[in-house]
Design a protein around this motif. Structure first.
Motif, PDB file in Angstrom:
ATOM      1  N   LEU A  95      29.547 -21.054  68.896  1.00  0.00           N
ATOM      2  CA  LEU A  95      30.464 -20.007  69.320  1.00  0.00           C
ATOM      3  C   LEU A  95      29.695 -18.917  70.053  1.00  0.00           C
ATOM      4  CD1 LEU A  95      32.584 -19.728  66.091  1.00  0.00           C
ATOM      5  CD2 LEU A  95      33.278 -20.736  68.249  1.00  0.00           C
ATOM      6  N   HIS A 116      39.921  -6.941  61.649  1.00  0.00           N
ATOM      7  CA  HIS A 116      40.168  -7.653  62.902  1.00  0.00           C
ATOM      8  C   HIS A 116      39.028  -7.467  63.901  1.00  0.00           C
ATOM      9  CE1 HIS A 116      42.465  -9.851  65.813  1.00  0.00           C
ATOM     10  NE2 HIS A 116      42.220  -8.906  66.701  1.00  0.00           N
ATOM     11  N   THR A 148      32.074 -11.162  62.507  1.00  0.00           N
ATOM     12  CA  THR A 148      31.759 -12.246  61.570  1.00  0.00           C
ATOM     13  C   THR A 148      32.971 -12.673  60.744  1.00  0.00           C
ATOM     14  OG1 THR A 148      31.043 -10.669  59.882  1.00  0.00           O
ATOM     15  CG2 THR A 148      29.350 -11.510  61.394  1.00  0.00           C
ATOM     16  N   LYS A 149      34.174 -12.259  61.134  1.00  0.00           N
ATOM     17  CA  LYS A 149      35.356 -12.526  60.305  1.00  0.00           C
ATOM     18  C   LYS A 149      35.657 -14.009  60.141  1.00  0.00           C
ATOM     19  CE  LYS A 149      38.619 -11.963  64.055  1.00  0.00           C
ATOM     20  NZ  LYS A 149      39.277 -10.994  64.842  1.00  0.00           N
ATOM     21  N   ARG A 150      35.165 -14.851  61.038  1.00  0.00           N
ATOM     22  CA  ARG A 150      35.396 -16.300  60.898  1.00  0.00           C
ATOM     23  C   ARG A 150      34.629 -16.877  59.721  1.00  0.00           C
ATOM     24  NH1 ARG A 150      34.616 -17.119  67.232  1.00  0.00           N
ATOM     25  NH2 ARG A 150      36.749 -16.732  67.883  1.00  0.00           N
ATOM     26  N   TRP A 151      33.559 -16.200  59.301  1.00  0.00           N
ATOM     27  CA  TRP A 151      32.687 -16.745  58.271  1.00  0.00           C
ATOM     28  C   TRP A 151      32.645 -15.921  56.994  1.00  0.00           C
ATOM     29  CZ3 TRP A 151      30.895 -15.761  63.313  1.00  0.00           C
ATOM     30  CH2 TRP A 151      30.902 -16.883  64.145  1.00  0.00           C
ATOM     31  N   GLN A 203      39.521  -9.080  55.747  1.00  0.00           N
ATOM     32  CA  GLN A 203      38.784  -9.232  56.992  1.00  0.00           C
ATOM     33  C   GLN A 203      39.295  -8.213  58.001  1.00  0.00           C
ATOM     34  OE1 GLN A 203      39.820 -13.382  57.187  1.00  0.00           O
ATOM     35  NE2 GLN A 203      37.662 -13.946  57.068  1.00  0.00           N
ATOM     36  N   ASN A 252      41.149 -16.192  72.627  1.00  0.00           N
ATOM     37  CA  ASN A 252      39.922 -16.492  71.889  1.00  0.00           C
ATOM     38  C   ASN A 252      39.847 -15.806  70.518  1.00  0.00           C
ATOM     39  OD1 ASN A 252      39.704 -13.912  72.935  1.00  0.00           O
ATOM     40  ND2 ASN A 252      37.527 -14.079  73.397  1.00  0.00           N
ATOM     41  N   GLU A 253      40.953 -15.295  70.014  1.00  0.00           N
ATOM     42  CA  GLU A 253      40.953 -14.565  68.750  1.00  0.00           C
ATOM     43  C   GLU A 253      41.640 -15.343  67.644  1.00  0.00           C
ATOM     44  OE1 GLU A 253      41.056  -9.955  69.177  1.00  0.00           O
ATOM     45  OE2 GLU A 253      42.769 -10.790  70.249  1.00  0.00           O
ATOM     46  N   THR A 254      41.339 -14.925  66.406  1.00  0.00           N
ATOM     47  CA  THR A 254      42.018 -15.482  65.245  1.00  0.00           C
ATOM     48  C   THR A 254      42.802 -14.372  64.551  1.00  0.00           C
ATOM     49  OG1 THR A 254      40.069 -15.095  63.889  1.00  0.00           O
ATOM     50  CG2 THR A 254      40.301 -17.296  64.837  1.00  0.00           C
ATOM     51  N   THR A 308      44.328 -11.985  61.708  1.00  0.00           N
ATOM     52  CA  THR A 308      43.826 -11.397  60.464  1.00  0.00           C
ATOM     53  C   THR A 308      45.010 -10.877  59.651  1.00  0.00           C
ATOM     54  OG1 THR A 308      43.393  -9.351  61.694  1.00  0.00           O
ATOM     55  CG2 THR A 308      41.508 -10.768  61.240  1.00  0.00           C
ATOM     56  N   ASP A 351      30.204 -15.170  72.060  1.00  0.00           N
ATOM     57  CA  ASP A 351      31.070 -14.055  72.457  1.00  0.00           C
ATOM     58  C   ASP A 351      30.888 -13.800  73.936  1.00  0.00           C
ATOM     59  OD1 ASP A 351      32.430 -13.287  70.183  1.00  0.00           O
ATOM     60  OD2 ASP A 351      30.817 -12.016  69.469  1.00  0.00           O
TER      61      ASP A 351
END
Length: 152
Positions: free
Chosen positions: A2, A129, A133-136, A127, A86-88, A90, A4
């Motif tokens: 990944l 937004h 490192t919020k994915r992990w 988490q 490209n975001e997830t 929260t 950025d």
């Protein structure tokens, strides 16, 4: 892997606001609050811009006297589901924080304060937004600090 990446956007519309204030509920007690919200849209694609926080804010109640002080409050954020490609997402969260302080000047004969603070009192898993490192990882768990401030 990944990676950025950032890019300059041509035309972006930002809409939002922030409000904050306090109310005195007595000589030594004060209620504080702040709320903020922003929405950002890329006008060329009509899609959300990345890295925009959701509605969020703080509420706290503070007590202050000559020797003792204390604060109890909450920080919150709404769910962020207005996402760039490209975001997830929260989830919404709220964490409670508190502190107790004692003015030591009377005993140490200099400006001094001992403060005990607890962040994320209920040990919530959340988490932010804007975290890279919020994915992990979740944000920090409960933390306790004891500080002594001495001033000449």
């Amino acid at each position: 892997m990944l990676i950025d990446s950032w890019e300059n956007l041509g035309d972006v519309r930002l809409t939002g606001g922030e409000i904050q204030g306090s109310i005195s509920t007595g000589e030594r007690v004060r209620l504080f609050g702040s709320f903020s919200y922003v929405e950002a849209t890329d006008l060329d694609t009509d899609k959300p811009v990345a890295d925009i926080p959701p509605l969020n804010g703080d509420l706290s109640l503070r007590y202050s006297a000559s020797i003792f002080s204390g604060e109890f409050g909450a920080h919150f954020a709404a769910k962020q589901d207005r996402l760039a490609s490209n975001e997830t997402e929260t989830a919404a969260y709220a964490i409670c924080n508190g502190s107790l302080g004692i003015n030591l000047e009377r005993w140490l004969r200099m400006q001094s304060k001992l403060n005990l603070a607890v962040t994320n009192i209920l040990d919530a898993k959340y988490q932010s937004h804007l975290s890279r490192t919020k994915r992990w990882y979740f944000e920090p768990a409960r933390s306790i600090s004891l500080t002594l401030t001495l001033e000449k």
